[in-house]
Motif scaffolding. Structure first.
Motif, PDB file in Angstrom:
ATOM      1  N   SER A   1      63.560  47.595  41.915  1.00  0.00           N
ATOM      2  CA  SER A   1      62.350  46.877  41.508  1.00  0.00           C
ATOM      3  C   SER A   1      62.706  45.626  40.718  1.00  0.00           C
ATOM      4  O   SER A   1      62.061  44.586  40.852  1.00  0.00           O
ATOM      5  CB  SER A   1      61.454  47.794  40.667  1.00  0.00           C
ATOM      6  OG  SER A   1      60.990  48.885  41.420  1.00  0.00           O
TER       7      SER A   1
ATOM      8  N   THR B   1      61.835  41.807  41.675  1.00  0.00           N
ATOM      9  CA  THR B   1      61.175  40.913  40.716  1.00  0.00           C
ATOM     10  C   THR B   1      61.945  39.601  40.584  1.00  0.00           C
ATOM     11  O   THR B   1      61.347  38.520  40.519  1.00  0.00           O
ATOM     12  CB  THR B   1      61.063  41.596  39.342  1.00  0.00           C
ATOM     13  OG1 THR B   1      60.368  42.836  39.486  1.00  0.00           O
ATOM     14  CG2 THR B   1      60.307  40.709  38.361  1.00  0.00           C
TER      15      THR B   1
ATOM     16  N   GLN C   1      48.712  52.192  40.532  1.00  0.00           N
ATOM     17  CA  GLN C   1      50.059  51.623  40.568  1.00  0.00           C
ATOM     18  C   GLN C   1      50.042  50.221  41.186  1.00  0.00           C
ATOM     19  O   GLN C   1      50.722  49.313  40.711  1.00  0.00           O
ATOM     20  CB  GLN C   1      50.982  52.553  41.364  1.00  0.00           C
ATOM     21  CG  GLN C   1      52.459  52.175  41.299  1.00  0.00           C
ATOM     22  CD  GLN C   1      52.875  51.254  42.422  1.00  0.00           C
ATOM     23  OE1 GLN C   1      52.254  51.241  43.486  1.00  0.00           O
ATOM     24  NE2 GLN C   1      53.926  50.485  42.200  1.00  0.00           N
TER      25      GLN C   1
ATOM     26  N   SER D   1      50.963  46.628  39.231  1.00  0.00           N
ATOM     27  CA  SER D   1      52.018  45.735  39.716  1.00  0.00           C
ATOM     28  C   SER D   1      51.575  44.281  39.761  1.00  0.00           C
ATOM     29  O   SER D   1      52.412  43.379  39.866  1.00  0.00           O
ATOM     30  CB  SER D   1      52.477  46.178  41.107  1.00  0.00           C
ATOM     31  OG  SER D   1      51.434  46.031  42.055  1.00  0.00           O
ATOM     32  N   THR D   2      50.257  44.026  39.676  1.00  0.00           N
ATOM     33  CA  THR D   2      49.761  42.639  39.737  1.00  0.00           C
ATOM     34  C   THR D   2      49.519  42.038  38.349  1.00  0.00           C
ATOM     35  O   THR D   2      49.224  40.840  38.252  1.00  0.00           O
ATOM     36  CB  THR D   2      48.437  42.580  40.525  1.00  0.00           C
ATOM     37  OG1 THR D   2      47.411  43.308  39.801  1.00  0.00           O
ATOM     38  CG2 THR D   2      48.594  43.195  41.907  1.00  0.00           C
TER      39      THR D   2
ATOM     40  N   THR E   1      56.384  51.049  37.256  1.00  0.00           N
ATOM     41  CA  THR E   1      55.755  49.723  37.280  1.00  0.00           C
ATOM     42  C   THR E   1      55.565  49.187  35.873  1.00  0.00           C
ATOM     43  O   THR E   1      55.763  47.987  35.624  1.00  0.00           O
ATOM     44  CB  THR E   1      54.401  49.796  38.013  1.00  0.00           C
ATOM     45  OG1 THR E   1      54.602  50.297  39.339  1.00  0.00           O
ATOM     46  CG2 THR E   1      53.750  48.422  38.098  1.00  0.00           C
TER      47      THR E   1
ATOM     48  N   ASN F   1      57.002  45.751  34.373  1.00  0.00           N
ATOM     49  CA  ASN F   1      56.124  44.770  33.721  1.00  0.00           C
ATOM     50  C   ASN F   1      56.664  44.396  32.340  1.00  0.00           C
ATOM     51  O   ASN F   1      56.562  43.239  31.910  1.00  0.00           O
ATOM     52  CB  ASN F   1      54.711  45.330  33.586  1.00  0.00           C
ATOM     53  CG  ASN F   1      53.979  45.368  34.926  1.00  0.00           C
ATOM     54  OD1 ASN F   1      54.455  44.798  35.918  1.00  0.00           O
ATOM     55  ND2 ASN F   1      52.843  46.026  34.965  1.00  0.00           N
TER      56      ASN F   1
END
Length: 305
Positions: free
Chosen positions: A82, A86, A190, A194-195, A243, A247
């Motif tokens: 992840s 990113t 989820q 993620s946004t 997530t 973040n």
């Protein structure tokens, strides 16, 4: 590209679910048999029964414990992937103006040769700026989970003991609409999480997968026994935690990418479109003089005959 890869991963999981539902055979008396049942389902049944005895004969808690162990083992790998995804997203944000220019020219291309040349230009842009075409997403965590997924499915589906077990009023061997709804909600959460830390432009691109992913997980939960639905639901909780960790890490990742881009500014590719087209047009498609002479000589001989 990233959306297509994730869609392919989810499709693979769905196809595997449908395949497993018919790969175990039964004898005339109804007893299941086959490689999947003998080598995956039976050992999993023994593990589940052993764990359930530790947790007050609750097979539901046994499934949760297995899910917890699997996800904790996979957590470092999944967080690393992840993080890589990113980093790729942040790099793409820096070269987006260059990508938009190439995309615009590709839409305006008047020939197939021109479109192919511009596509090569986009791939070169990714390579020059060290960006993965797949967005940093890997299939390793899913591939590791597949045997566990297959074993749980067959164990719950074909075990009389498990099929008659209840967990807070839910029959683990039958479909549970409660778990169908919970699985949809947790994976929708989820997707929304993620946004939260991405720019508005990237958020719009992620909306498609925010819908597709929960719907596919919901469908798989719907066609599976509740015991497997419980596995999906608990896995979705871990996905939310993962997530949240990403973040939290994203601001630092963004700063690192900005610092890297300052040292190595985005490289604009040299347009190869005109060159490719001109090269193609310069190819002499007319027959050579020697070939024409040979053909004419052959015709004259045939006339004399």
């Amino acid at each position: 590209m990233k959306n297509k890869k994730l869609f392919a991963v989810l499709s693979t999981l769905l196809v595997t679910t449908l395949f497993l539902s018919g790969c175990v055979q039964r004898t005339a008396s109804g007893k299941p048999y086959g490689w999947v049942y003998d080598n995956m389902a039976v050992p999993t049944q023994h593990v589940l029964v052993w764990l359930s005895q530790i947790f007050g004969n609750s097979l539901g808690w046994a499934i949760i414990v297995i899910t917890f162990i699997v996800r904790m083992i996979l957590m470092p790998v999944m967080i690393k992937q992840s993080k890589n995804a990113t980093i790729q997203q942040e790099k793409i944000a820096h070269i987006r103006p260059l990508m938009e220019d190439i995309t615009k020219r590709q839409k305006e291309a008047s020939s197939e040769e021109e479109r192919m040349a511009i596509s090569q230009e986009m791939m070169q842009l990714y390579r020059d700026n060290n960006i993965s075409m797949t967005g940093g997403i890997g299939c390793l965590p899913l591939l590791i989970q597949m045997p566990i997924f297959a074993a749980l499915y067959a164990a719950i589906q074909y075990s009389p003991e498990l099929s008659r077990s209840y967990f807070y009023g839910i029959n683990l061997g039958q479909r549970s609409f409660i778990l169908v709804i919970l699985s949809f909600l947790v994976y929708a959460l989820q997707g929304w999480l993620s946004t939260l830390s991405v720019p508005e432009a990237q958020r719009a691109q992620m909306q498609q997968m925010m819908i597709i992913s929960p719907l596919m997980i919901t469908f798989m939960t719907y066609i599976s026994p509740a015991g497997l639905g419980l596995y999906f639901f608990v896995g979705g909780i871990f996905a939310c935690l993962q997530t949240l960790i990403i973040n939290y890490m994203r601001p630092r990742i963004r700063e690192e990418v900005i610092a890297e881009m300052k040292k190595n500014p985005p490289k604009k590719t040299t347009s190869t479109t005109k060159t490719a087209i001109e090269t193609s047009s310069k190819i002499d498609h007319t027959p050579k003089k020697s070939t024409i002479k040979k053909r004419n000589a052959g015709k004259q001989r045939s006339k004399h005959k």
